[in-house]
Design an enzyme around this catalytic site. Structure first.
Site, mmCIF file in Angstrom:
data_model
loop_
_atom_site.group_PDB
_atom_site.id
_atom_site.type_symbol
_atom_site.label_atom_id
_atom_site.label_comp_id
_atom_site.label_asym_id
_atom_site.label_seq_id
_atom_site.Cartn_x
_atom_site.Cartn_y
_atom_site.Cartn_z
ATOM 1 N N GLU A 209 -1.059 0.560 16.478
ATOM 2 C CA GLU A 209 -1.642 1.809 15.964
ATOM 3 C C GLU A 209 -2.666 2.367 16.964
ATOM 4 O O GLU A 209 -2.699 3.565 17.237
ATOM 5 C CB GLU A 209 -2.336 1.560 14.618
ATOM 6 N N ASN B 1 -3.320 -8.796 7.340
ATOM 7 C CA ASN B 1 -4.121 -8.394 6.171
ATOM 8 C C ASN B 1 -3.972 -9.400 5.031
ATOM 9 O O ASN B 1 -4.906 -9.626 4.278
ATOM 10 C CB ASN B 1 -3.823 -6.945 5.760
ATOM 11 N N CYS C 13 0.875 -1.172 0.000
ATOM 12 C CA CYS C 13 0.000 0.000 0.000
ATOM 13 C C CYS C 13 0.918 1.231 0.000
ATOM 14 O O CYS C 13 2.105 1.122 0.304
ATOM 15 C CB CYS C 13 -0.895 -0.012 1.233
ATOM 16 N N CYS D 192 2.337 6.594 8.534
ATOM 17 C CA CYS D 192 1.556 6.786 7.310
ATOM 18 C C CYS D 192 0.707 8.065 7.451
ATOM 19 O O CYS D 192 0.108 8.290 8.511
ATOM 20 C CB CYS D 192 0.650 5.581 7.102
HETATM 21 S S1 SF4 Z 1 -3.188 3.422 6.706
HETATM 22 FE FE1 SF4 Z 1 -2.085 1.491 6.727
HETATM 23 S S2 SF4 Z 1 -2.990 0.312 5.041
HETATM 24 FE FE2 SF4 Z 1 -3.555 2.472 4.710
HETATM 25 S S3 SF4 Z 1 -1.979 3.302 3.328
HETATM 26 FE FE3 SF4 Z 1 -1.369 3.718 5.451
HETATM 27 S S4 SF4 Z 1 -0.034 2.008 6.031
HETATM 28 FE FE4 SF4 Z 1 -1.195 1.383 4.216
#
Ligand code: SF4
Length: 283
Positions: free
Chosen positions: A124, A221, A12, A94
């Site tokens: 998280e 996942n 991702c 992220c």
């Molecule tokens: S929130 Fe998690 S799954 Fe979504 S783009 Fe970011 S790292 Fe990837």
């Protein structure tokens, strides 16, 4: 036999960005420690480790001058401790997780009790909770309501939970709320990336006779992606690498599909495709 790829598969954007940031640091600055695996994939972690990115479970184990936070993000206390120890920070959180952290912080500052739809033990979610200054709770059970202060409740989600599941949770919970709550504020912090992989895999499963799901067995996942394929009834093989492929799996198979979890590197997928092409009659 024809080989068909899912429309969306593999890394991702958040994981790709994290790996690139660590690689960039290794190239320009030198070794660093990563607080946990930068991605749930042993091949990637081993390759990064060979280049100088050592995995440390805790900050006190870090001997390198720099430390990387993973895409899952980190707690407020961890940022403070990194600063106190005067370590250089490579923050690969992220941007979608960052947005959820900012929502958690803002809502707590606005005097909401913040309910996070997610697993309390997940890194998280632990990070998200820390940004609520003690006003946060995490649960997956719509029947387990925390004490709601000031009659104001806010709901956010662990980013990797499905959007529909989150809204289903919100609907159930709202039905249960009594007069103790005057105001409910919902911020949809789910990430579309995981869902896009499941949808593409379902769509691919309709077109093929068998499907290969590539990825690490310790990636939640990827396991769920394999389950999603199995549920469609298509013959599903969950493999970590091309070496596990067995020729007899494809007896009578005219079309084979390939998909991969959000933590599976491009190289592992390419090796699988090359192996399939090498099978007798492969295209
Ligand atoms: S929130 Fe998690 S799954 Fe979504 S783009 Fe970011 S790292 Fe990837």
């Amino acid at each position: 036999m024809t080989i068909e790829l899912a429309q969306v598969y593999g890394f991702c954007p958040g994981v790709r960005r994290a790996v690139e940031m660590v690689n960039q640091h290794l190239q320009t600055e030198g070794p660093l420690a990563t607080l946990g695996a930068i991605v749930h994939n042993a091949q990637v972690v081993d390759a990064l480790s060979a280049r100088g990115a050592r995995v440390a479970d805790e900050l006190r184990e870090v001997r390198e001058p720099a430390v990387a936070i993973t895409a899952h993000g980190a707690s407020k206390a961890l940022y403070q401790e990194i600063e106190r120890r005067d370590l250089e920070l490579v923050d690969t959180t992220c941007p979608i997780v960052k947005r959820a952290q900012e929502a958690a912080k803002r809502l707590a500052e606005d005097d909401y009790t913040v309910l996070i739809y997610g697993e309390a033990a997940h890194p998280e979610v632990k990070g998200l909770l820390s940004w609520t200054n003690g006003r946060g709770h995490a649960t997956l059970d719509p029947n387990s309501l925390p004490e709601i202060k000031d009659q104001r409740l806010a709901l956010i989600s662990q980013t990797t939970k499905g959007q529909e599941t989150f809204w289903g949770f919100v609907a159930q919970l709202v039905r249960r709320l009594g007069p103790q709550v005057q105001e409910v504020h919902v911020v949809d912090t789910t990430c579309p990336e995981t869902g896009r992989r499941y949808d593409s895999a379902r769509e691919l499963a309709r077109r093929v006779d068998a499907i290969l799901v590539v990825g690490s067995r310790n990636s939640a996942n990827t396991r769920k992606l394999a389950e999603t394929c199995k549920e469609t009834g298509v013959q599903t093989y969950f493999i970590e690498s091309a070496d596990e492929i067995s020729g007899p799996w494809f007896n009578g198979v005219r079309r084979v599909g390939v998909t991969a979890g959000a933590s599976t590197p491009d190289e592992a997928i390419e090796e699988v495709i090359n192996r399939l092409r090498g099978l007798e009659g492969g295209v």
